[in-house]
Design a protein around this motif. Structure first.
Motif, short mmCIF file in Angstrom:
data_model
loop_
_atom_site.label_atom_id
_atom_site.label_comp_id
_atom_site.label_asym_id
_atom_site.label_seq_id
_atom_site.Cartn_x
_atom_site.Cartn_y
_atom_site.Cartn_z
N ALA C 182 -61.97 -27.26 27.36
CA ALA C 182 -60.76 -28.03 27.62
C ALA C 182 -60.99 -28.99 28.78
O ALA C 182 -60.56 -30.15 28.75
CB ALA C 182 -59.59 -27.10 27.92
N ALA C 187 -58.82 -32.45 29.92
CA ALA C 187 -57.53 -31.85 30.25
C ALA C 187 -57.41 -31.67 31.75
O ALA C 187 -58.39 -31.35 32.42
CB ALA C 187 -57.39 -30.50 29.55
N LYS C 188 -56.19 -31.89 32.26
CA LYS C 188 -55.98 -31.72 33.69
C LYS C 188 -55.70 -30.26 34.00
O LYS C 188 -55.33 -29.50 33.11
CB LYS C 188 -54.81 -32.59 34.15
CG LYS C 188 -55.16 -34.06 34.07
CD LYS C 188 -54.00 -34.91 34.56
CE LYS C 188 -54.35 -36.38 34.42
NZ LYS C 188 -53.16 -37.23 34.37
N ARG C 191 -52.56 -28.59 32.69
CA ARG C 191 -52.58 -28.38 31.26
C ARG C 191 -53.43 -27.15 30.91
O ARG C 191 -53.07 -26.36 30.06
CB ARG C 191 -53.14 -29.63 30.59
CG ARG C 191 -52.92 -29.65 29.11
CD ARG C 191 -53.46 -30.91 28.48
NE ARG C 191 -53.50 -30.68 27.05
CZ ARG C 191 -52.49 -30.91 26.24
NH1 ARG C 191 -51.38 -31.41 26.71
NH2 ARG C 191 -52.60 -30.63 24.95
N LYS C 195 -51.78 -24.20 28.99
CA LYS C 195 -52.09 -24.10 27.56
C LYS C 195 -53.22 -23.12 27.25
O LYS C 195 -53.25 -22.52 26.20
CB LYS C 195 -52.48 -25.48 27.01
CG LYS C 195 -51.34 -26.46 27.01
CD LYS C 195 -50.84 -26.66 25.61
CE LYS C 195 -49.59 -27.50 25.66
NZ LYS C 195 -49.05 -27.78 24.37
N GLU C 196 -54.18 -23.05 28.14
CA GLU C 196 -55.33 -22.21 27.82
C GLU C 196 -55.23 -20.84 28.49
O GLU C 196 -55.51 -19.83 27.88
CB GLU C 196 -56.64 -22.88 28.25
CG GLU C 196 -56.78 -24.34 27.83
CD GLU C 196 -57.02 -24.51 26.34
OE1 GLU C 196 -57.47 -23.55 25.69
OE2 GLU C 196 -56.73 -25.61 25.81
N PRO C 199 -51.19 -18.47 27.89
CA PRO C 199 -50.98 -17.70 26.66
C PRO C 199 -51.92 -16.50 26.56
O PRO C 199 -51.58 -15.50 25.95
CB PRO C 199 -51.28 -18.69 25.54
CG PRO C 199 -51.22 -20.03 26.16
CD PRO C 199 -51.56 -19.86 27.60
N ASN C 200 -53.08 -16.62 27.15
CA ASN C 200 -54.03 -15.52 27.01
C ASN C 200 -53.83 -14.40 28.01
O ASN C 200 -54.31 -13.29 27.79
CB ASN C 200 -55.46 -16.05 27.10
CG ASN C 200 -55.87 -16.73 25.82
OD1 ASN C 200 -56.03 -16.08 24.80
ND2 ASN C 200 -55.99 -18.05 25.86
#
Ligand SMILES: Nc1ncnc2c1ncn2[C@@H]1O[C@H](COP(=O)(O)OP(=O)(O)OP(=O)(O)O)[C@@H](O)[C@H]1O
Ligand SMILES: Nc1ncnc2c1ncn2[C@@H]1O[C@H](COP(=O)(O)OP(=O)(O)OP(=O)(O)O)[C@@H](O)[C@H]1O
Ligand code: SF4
Ligand SMILES: [Mg+2]
Ligand SMILES: [Mg+2]
Lengths: 326, 335, 287
Positions: C182, C187-188, C191, C195-196, C199-200
């Motif tokens: 990412a 991706a900043k 983010r 986003k990464e 959720p995990n």
């Protein structure tokens, strides 16, 4: 042969050192090479010789400690870490990783994964974005209508690698760095991915830096090949010439150890003894001298500089093996 | 075929089925082959084809729950299937030993490697402490570990991958087994180290008069090191025969696909590889036909309906399972 | 166009066991308790403070379904009102603990470097203090005690624990290739975190949150037992159990019902947390 073309990527004396003081590991110890527009440069070498670190340093995932990296004339090594200019480079240079499954977020949908670069850059939005994502997915052989909404964790290694490829192509980069992208795959799947890569390379006009330890795979995809040993490039040249007549003793041993799936292939007559020394305290002079059968005192005292043995074929060895073309 | 007593290992109609949440999973199905003394046989196949399950079943290493093993494994006259743990334990080490793929997980990380070899010698052969140590150092030397006296005291973490694999081989050889099962002994090692380990295995096999079962997914590994090979697909043997015959005169389309899809050093740059579409089947959803049929370009209706049994090819000992075998007179062009 | 190999995609089945009726029963129970706690005023309940001297220590009856205590207060209504304190303390302090600990843990694990070293060292020093004793010490001096103060003290005391759990969870995710991928996409940081990473680690976070709430509610009970929770006569489950000590012989109901309420609530929370964790566990199957 290669002179007429412009180098897209120009790497000069790249060094990467991990740690400090007596624990310093010089993973990449002064590597220079060019990658010409439209070609595939293979980078081979044994485990720990610094292939991945080289790739990551080019992407600035790890910080180079010195050296210059020029992409299309623009210097990358000097750009500020985390800065905007470095971020802008990301659209022109992409990387595909070794482990296909762990390079995709298991909790995101395939469509969103492929759209990630588009969403980061907001270059294409709305309906156009969806169309582009579907297009990319079908290019890599994954039906967007059926599989686009699946989560990444539902796919096998080969399929994950396809998705990774689609994602890396979204911003239409010029240079793609593939780090061991097929080593985790079974032969039948590996062949599918290699063919796909060749097709996409032609279609997107890509330039590839293909990192792998498998000599046969590298031979099949590369125009030129660079061989690394302990953080340095010991030989670089056109793939066919280099494989046919290696000029560096290490390359010769490496090729001799590669196993052909052919019962009549000669059993490797000479096996390289021992193991590579630790990059923490590499040997003086030529780094290969501790295992080289031809080593002399000169090899211990003096570091061999790259010399041209044939057009475009350079070797760093005091006593290059004589090149006799068949 | 030949006199039964000549054979060290006779596997007959061996099947291993796991009971899983998704139903019975036939990981190994109806496998028969044998292995002579001082012979090396290769077992090749892609990931999930059942190579590891097969080699573990031969050793009698399957867990007791959720698995059913049928058929017979005669190891030097001893039946392994259904044998008691005690009985098998007596054979492990002395009759058969195993070299695992990942040397890190088969070595105890907090125990000196010397001690790990000693262990086997003292427990199995009842050696005294001094004798065991002397023999352990001898073994380390045998597997080509430089300065074995010093290395005797090393921990596995202090050794490189290749060295560790040598230690694992030394442990396997401690009680002079007659059969060495090597499950992907060089996967994950560098080519130069791989060549060293394979040469070592070859040399030890001759020196100690062992038989070797060499399990691998890499056709290159078996090409020059084995006298016969077994090609597995979805838990079954699809082709078996002398290595040379299988490479040059394979009759089964999968064997061919496997050979043709592997890139070769001798290929010119940018050689287009021949691929097999799709990937190996889900063992829980096997159909009654040939398991390769969905990916096979020669498949006919019959292939989808009826499973081909192994049938003899022209060369002795060479058989294949296919309804539409490839022609024999193709020369060597395909290899 | 490309010549594409036809792909026989063999799907990996998403075989997930349903959460099961017991899980939903537990969810229902927790919901009911929360509902009771919020609407205690408007529900047709007796006044929990009203002392009916004509009905002292009576057992369960139609009028007082859980009976009354030694000064004639209705136990059922005291339990419902008492859940307010327990639940507020449980959820409130975890809001504080997670509100501070979770973002710090995520950031530290993602950033690494000096920020991480300093913060982690600091948190580990805090962890070396026994949190319970610290809580007890602070609460015994900071009077008069109120629900708010208790929430604040327990919440702050839980920050290092939350930090450690979230940091560890993030560390294992942050080194994954997809996070590097990412970054390479451009991706900043924000983010990537949202986003990464989020959720995990959310599944681990949520189950730890639920188990944390249960632990805090039990802790409140302990504090009350030591007389360090809200001042009587305000009921809380812990207070009630504490009060019942003296009259255990005459009126065991006084101990049984609040204990039962506490146990069931904690059991349900723990069970939900456990089930959720295994439910969301995507074990990455290898090739
Ligand atoms: N983050 C790191 N910190 C310290 N040392 C590192 C780090 N990353 C790599 N190294 C060291 O740098 C050297 C080169 O590693 P690198 O991963 O580049 O090798 P490689 O050629 O890609 O090998 P492989 O084939 O195993 O992937 C190794 O000795 C490795 O131990
Ligand atoms: N204990 C088990 N329970 C259920 N299924 C199992 C078990 N062990 C193996 N299997 C299944 O049996 C099949 C064969 O696995 P096996 O490990 O033998 O393959 P392999 O040929 O050794 O592959 P690889 O090259 O990946 O090592 C696989 O589908 C695997 O999922
Ligand atoms: S039996 Fe049919 S499907 Fe199977 S390999 Fe032979 S031709 Fe192909
Ligand atoms: Mg690497
Ligand atoms: Mg295996």
């Amino acid at each position: 042969m290669t002179d007429a073309r412009q180098p897209l990527l120009k790497v000069r004396d790249l060094k990467v050192t991990f740690g400090k003081g007596s624990h310093a590991v010089s993973a990449v110890a002064g590597v220079s090479f060019d990658v010409y527009e439209g070609e595939t440069l293979g980078l081979v070498g044994e485990s720990g010789c610094g292939k991945s670190t080289t790739g990551k340093a080019l992407m600035r995932i790890v910080e180079p400690s010195s050296g210059s990296i020029e992409l299309d004339g623009a210097d990358l090594a000097g750009l500020k870490k985390g800065g905007r200019q470095l971020r802008n480079i990301r659209t022109r240079m992409q990387m595909i990783f070794q482990d296909p499954i762990s390079s995709l977020n298991p909790r995101r949908r395939v469509k969103d994964i492929v759209a990630e670069p588009l969403d980061c850059w907001k270059t294409v939005t709305g309906h156009d974005r969806d169309v582009l994502v579907s297009d990319l997915l079908s290019k890599v052989g994954i039906d967007p209508a059926v599989y686009g909404n699946r989560y990444a964790r539902q796919f096998s290694g080969g399929q994950c690698q396809r998705i990774s490829i689609a994602r890396s192509l979204a911003m239409r980069p010029k240079l793609l760095i593939c780090d061991e992208m097929v080593s985790a795959l079974d032969v039948s799947v590996q062949a599918q991915i290699l063919n796909l890569l060749e097709d996409l390379k032609a279609e997107y006009g890509l330039t590839l830096l293909f990192i792998a330890h498998d000599l046969a795979v590298v031979k099949n995809v590369s125009d030129r090949v660079a061989v690394m040993y302990l953080g340095k490039i010991c030989e670089i040249g056109p793939a066919d010439a280099l494989y046919e007549a290696p000029a560096h003793p290490y390359t010769k041993f490496l090729l001799g150890a590669a196993l052909e799936a052919d019962p009549d292939s000669p059993m490797n007559a000479q096996v390289l003894e021992g193991e590579p020394p630790s990059p923490m305290n590499p040997p003086s002079g030529c780094r290969f001298r501790t295992r080289c059968p031809n080593a002399t005192e000169k090899c211990a005292s003096e570091e061999p500089q790259p010399q041209e043995v044939a057009p475009g074929h350079q070797v760093s060895c005091h006593y290059p093996l004589s090149i006799t073309r068949k | 075929m030949t006199d039964v007593s000549e054979k060290l290992l006779i596997v007959e109609d061996l099947s291993t089925t796991f009971a899983t949440a998704g139903g019975p999973l036939p990981a190994v199905a109806n496998i028969s082959f044998d292995l002579g003394r001082n012979e090396t046989i290769g077992i090749v196949g892609e990931s999930g084809s059942g190579k590891t399950v097969l080699s573990r079943t031969i050793m009698g290493l399957q867990p007791r729950t959720n698995v059913s093993v049928t058929g017979s494994v005669l190891l030097d006259g001893n039946e392994m299937v259904g044998a008691s743990e005690d009985f098998k334990r007596r054979l492990w080490g002395t009759e058969v030993a195993m070299v695992f793929q990942d040397p890190m997980t088969s070595l105890n990380p907090v125990m000196r490697i010397g001690k790990q070899i000693d262990e086997a010698l003292r427990v199995r052969l009842g050696m005294s402490k001094q004798d065991a140590k002397a023999r352990a150092i001898e073994l380390l030397e045998l597997v080509g570990i430089p300065s074995p006296v010093q290395r005797y005291k090393a921990y596995p973490g202090q050794l490189s991958g290749g060295m560790r694999q040598r230690v694992v081989i030394a442990i396997a050889l401690a009680c002079s087994p007659k059969l060495l099962m090597a499950d992907e002994p060089t996967t994950g090692l560098d080519v130069t180290i791989q060549a060293q380990i394979l040469n070592l295995l070859d040399e030890l096999k001759e020196r100690l008069h062992m038989s070797v079962v060499l399990v691998t997914h890499d056709l290159g590994v078996v090409a020059t090191r084995t006298s016969r090979i077994v090609v597995m697909y979805a838990g079954r043997i699809v082709e078996i025969g002398a290595t040379r015959d299988v490479f040059a005169n394979h009759r089964m389309p999968y064997t061919r696909a496997l050979l043709e899809s592997s890139p070769k050093v001798s290929n010119a740059s940018h050689t287009r590889l021949i691929t097999i579409p799709g990937r190996p089947p889900n063992l829980l959803k096997l159909t009654q036909g040939c398991s390769f049929a969905p990916r096979c370009s020669y498949a006919t209706d019959k292939c989808h309906q009826e499973r081909p049994e192994l049938q003899a090819a022209d060369q002795p000992g060479h058989s294949f399972a296919c309804w539409n075998p490839l022609p024999t007179t193709r020369g060597d062009s395909a290899t | 166009m490309l010549e594409l190999e036809e792909m026989a995609l063999v799907e990996r089945p998403e075989k997930k066991k349903p959460l099961g009726p017991l899980f939903w029963l537990c969810v229902g129970w927790i919901a009911l308790n929360i509902f009771g706690a919020i609407f205690a005023n408007v529900l047709p309940l007796q006044n929990p403070l009203y002392q009916n001297y004509s009905a002292i220590n009576v057992g369960p009856s139609l009028h007082h379904i859980f009976g009354t205590d030694d000064i004639g207060r209705d136990i059922f209504s005291r339990i419902v009102y008492g859940s307010r304190v327990s639940i507020a303390v449980g959820f409130g302090s975890m809001v504080i603990g997670f509100g501070i600990g979770a973002p710090l843990g995520m950031l530290a694990a993602y950033r690494r470097g000096r920020f991480d070293t300093i913060l982690t060292t600091f948190m580990y020093i805090l962890l070396a203090f026994p949190a319970i004793i610290a809580t007890i010490a602070v609460l015994s001096f900071w009077t008069p005690r109120s629900v708010f103060k208790i929430i604040l003290v327990i919440g702050l005391a839980s920050v290092p624990l939350v930090y450690r759990v979230i940091r560890t969870a993030t560390l294992s995710v942050a080194t994954k290739d997809y996070v590097i991928a990412a970054k390479v996409q451009g991706a900043k940081d924000r983010r990537i975190l949202m986003k990464e990473l989020l959720p995990n680690i959310a599944p681990i976070g949520i189950s730890f949150l639920l188990i944390g709430i249960a632990t805090v509610i039990a802790l409140e009970g302990t504090l009350a037992f030591l007389g360090l929770s809200v001042t009587t006569p305000t009921p809380s489950w812990g207070n009630m159990i504490n009060e019942s000590r003296t009259v255990l012989q005459q009126n065991p109901w006084l101990a049984i019902f609040p204990s039962l309420a506490l146990c069931l609530f904690l059991l349900s929370l723990n069970f939900i947390g456990d089930r959720l964790r295994s439910h969301f566990d995507v074990t990455e199957v290898k090739l």
